[in-house]
Design an enzyme around this catalytic site. Structure first.
Site, mmCIF file in Angstrom:
data_model
loop_
_atom_site.group_PDB
_atom_site.id
_atom_site.type_symbol
_atom_site.label_atom_id
_atom_site.label_comp_id
_atom_site.label_asym_id
_atom_site.label_seq_id
_atom_site.Cartn_x
_atom_site.Cartn_y
_atom_site.Cartn_z
ATOM 1 N N HIS A 89 -7.014 -5.436 2.997
ATOM 2 C CA HIS A 89 -5.816 -4.856 3.614
ATOM 3 C C HIS A 89 -5.224 -5.902 4.551
ATOM 4 C CE1 HIS A 89 -6.700 -0.484 2.786
ATOM 5 N NE2 HIS A 89 -7.936 -0.952 2.696
ATOM 6 N N GLN A 130 -14.284 2.875 1.867
ATOM 7 C CA GLN A 130 -13.707 2.361 0.616
ATOM 8 C C GLN A 130 -13.391 3.546 -0.301
ATOM 9 O OE1 GLN A 130 -16.134 -0.459 -1.587
ATOM 10 N NE2 GLN A 130 -14.426 -1.058 -2.910
ATOM 11 N N HIS A 163 -10.632 -5.482 -2.411
ATOM 12 C CA HIS A 163 -9.290 -5.680 -1.843
ATOM 13 C C HIS A 163 -9.365 -5.977 -0.357
ATOM 14 C CE1 HIS A 163 -10.178 -1.343 -1.722
ATOM 15 N NE2 HIS A 163 -9.478 -1.300 -0.607
ATOM 16 N N ASP A 175 0.866 -1.191 0.000
ATOM 17 C CA ASP A 175 0.000 0.000 0.000
ATOM 18 C C ASP A 175 0.901 1.240 0.000
ATOM 19 O OD1 ASP A 175 -1.756 2.186 0.957
ATOM 20 O OD2 ASP A 175 -3.214 0.584 1.257
ATOM 21 N N ILE A 176 0.573 2.221 -0.863
ATOM 22 C CA ILE A 176 1.447 3.410 -0.927
ATOM 23 C C ILE A 176 1.241 4.360 0.254
ATOM 24 C CG2 ILE A 176 2.089 3.682 -3.368
ATOM 25 C CD1 ILE A 176 -0.446 5.478 -3.617
#
Ligand code: 5GP
Ligand code: ZN
Length: 134
Positions: A102, A94, A100, A31-32
């Site tokens: 996490h 979201q 997705h 994750d960025i």
């Protein structure tokens, strides 16, 4: 593939990502905006807006990949645990509308906190809600 979907772009390789694991149905990448060191996202390769739309096969693949990554962050990053989170709908936080999970490694003294304050609920209300859900 859904047009303008960032995660479909990551699957296609047109948007860069740092992938750490994959199989024929799912991929995992960093994750960025990591909540903690090692925060990962696991996505099915096939587009679906959120978990409600994903196929059983894709959900199974993503969940199994997430399971293996939980083990990996605990072993290799020395995490003390992990949280799995899937947000469904903008009101549930979201922000990317491609299913997705996490995988958020947790460390004993990390600053993350539960987003709610657990307090005892009204039993009648709890039971009435359960009846609606049964
Ligand atoms: P959501 O808010 O939908 O539950 O989670 C979306 C996650 O995707 C966020 O944690 C956000 O940091 C991450 N994210 C958004 N855009 C990108 C991107 O282009 N690359 C990567 N690696 N992560 C992204
Ligand atoms: Zn997509």
């Amino acid at each position: 593939m859904s047009e303008n979907c960032i995660f479909c772009g990551i699957v296609a390789g047109t948007i860069p990502s740092t992938q750490v694991a994959s199989d024929d149905r799912a991929i995992a990448f960093m994750d960025i905006n990591p909540a903690t060191r090692g925060h990962l996202l696991v996505i099915p390769r096939t587009h679906s807006t959120d978990l409600r739309e994903a196929s059983a096969e894709d959900l199974t693949a993503a969940t199994l990949l997430a399971q293996s990554l939980v083990g990996r962050v605990i072993e290799r990053l020395d995490a003390d645990g992990a949280n799995l989170l899937s947000c469904i709908g903008a009101d549930a936080w979201q922000s990317v509308f491609h299913t997705h999970l996490h995988v958020i490694p947790r460390y004993k003294d990390d600053p993350l906190q539960l987003p709610w304050h657990p307090t005892p609920g009204d039993l009648d209300e709890i039971n009435a809600t359960a009846a609606t859900l049964t």
